[in-house]
Design a protein around this motif. Structure first.
Motif, PDB file in Angstrom:
ATOM      1  N   GLU A 173       0.803  -1.697  -0.020  1.00 23.66           N
ATOM      2  CA  GLU A 173      -0.024  -0.219   0.051  1.00 23.66           C
ATOM      3  C   GLU A 173       0.919   1.981  -0.058  1.00 23.66           C
ATOM      4  O   GLU A 173       1.485   1.165   0.982  1.00 23.66           O
TER       5      GLU A 173
ATOM      6  N   HIS B  84      -5.013   3.029   6.407  1.00 21.02           N
ATOM      7  CA  HIS B  84      -5.534   2.035   6.128  1.00 21.02           C
ATOM      8  C   HIS B  84      -6.318   1.156   6.783  1.00 21.02           C
ATOM      9  O   HIS B  84      -6.057   0.509   7.356  1.00 21.02           O
TER      10      HIS B  84
ATOM     11  N   ASP C 277      -9.544  -2.651   5.188  1.00 20.63           N
ATOM     12  CA  ASP C 277     -10.568  -2.723   4.136  1.00 20.63           C
ATOM     13  C   ASP C 277     -12.126  -3.127   5.273  1.00 20.63           C
ATOM     14  O   ASP C 277     -11.874  -3.020   6.580  1.00 20.63           O
TER      15      ASP C 277
ATOM     16  N   HIS D 158      -5.075  -1.657   8.704  1.00 12.87           N
ATOM     17  CA  HIS D 158      -3.820  -1.957   8.269  1.00 12.87           C
ATOM     18  C   HIS D 158      -2.695  -1.172   9.541  1.00 12.87           C
ATOM     19  O   HIS D 158      -3.142   0.159   8.566  1.00 12.87           O
TER      20      HIS D 158
ATOM     21  N   ARG E 103      -7.806   1.992   1.304  1.00 11.88           N
ATOM     22  CA  ARG E 103      -8.236   0.620   0.394  1.00 11.88           C
ATOM     23  C   ARG E 103      -8.003   1.341  -0.812  1.00 11.88           C
ATOM     24  O   ARG E 103      -9.060   1.169  -2.079  1.00 11.88           O
TER      25      ARG E 103
END
Length: 143
Positions: free
Chosen positions: A36, A102, A104, A109, A140
């Motif tokens: 990422e 970050h 999802d 994350h 994301r």
């Protein structure tokens, strides 16, 4: 006469209510998983959220934690600390959790590691609170 004086005293006695304390754990993580792209403003957003809540929401510095680029264990420890400290309060607090970084639909994350939303929900539920406010500002990119 004695009864009516007592009744008058009870009616005119001020009600004492304790306002709940406001607590915050704000997490800013510019770095996500290895694939990422680093974010530019996630850390700034977490710090700004804390400043804003202090300015308009009654948040005191000693009830504020801002974690920058933490590992999942750092977040877990901070949530346990809040649960421990607030368990001793006579009035359940208002607890805010803010995350910018970050993520999802199932995980946050935090650098190369993940913290599940399910675990986060469970940890927040362990905090005895009048209200809980959770803001997850996650980014994301689609695979």
């Amino acid at each position: 006469m004695m009864v009516s004086a007592l009744a008058l005293a009870l009616v005119t006695a001020p009600l004492t209510t304790t306002e709940p304390e406001v607590w915050l754990l704000a997490v800013g993580a510019n770095d996500g998983l290895l694939d990422e792209e680093p974010l530019r403003f996630a850390v700034d957003d977490a710090e700004r959220y804390a400043r804003t809540l202090a300015k308009v929401g009654g948040l005191r510095p000693e009830h504020t934690q801002v974690l920058i680029q933490p590992k999942p264990d750092d977040v877990r420890a901070a949530l346990r600390q809040i649960a421990d400290k607030t368990s001793r309060l006579s009035t359940p607090p208002i607890v805010h959790f803010y995350y910018s970084g970050h993520g999802d639909r199932d995980t946050l994350h935090l650098g190369p590691k993940r913290l599940s939303i399910e675990e986060l929900q469970s940890s927040l539920a362990e905090i005895s609170a009048r209200d809980r406010f959770v803001v997850l500002a996650t980014c994301r990119r689609a695979p």
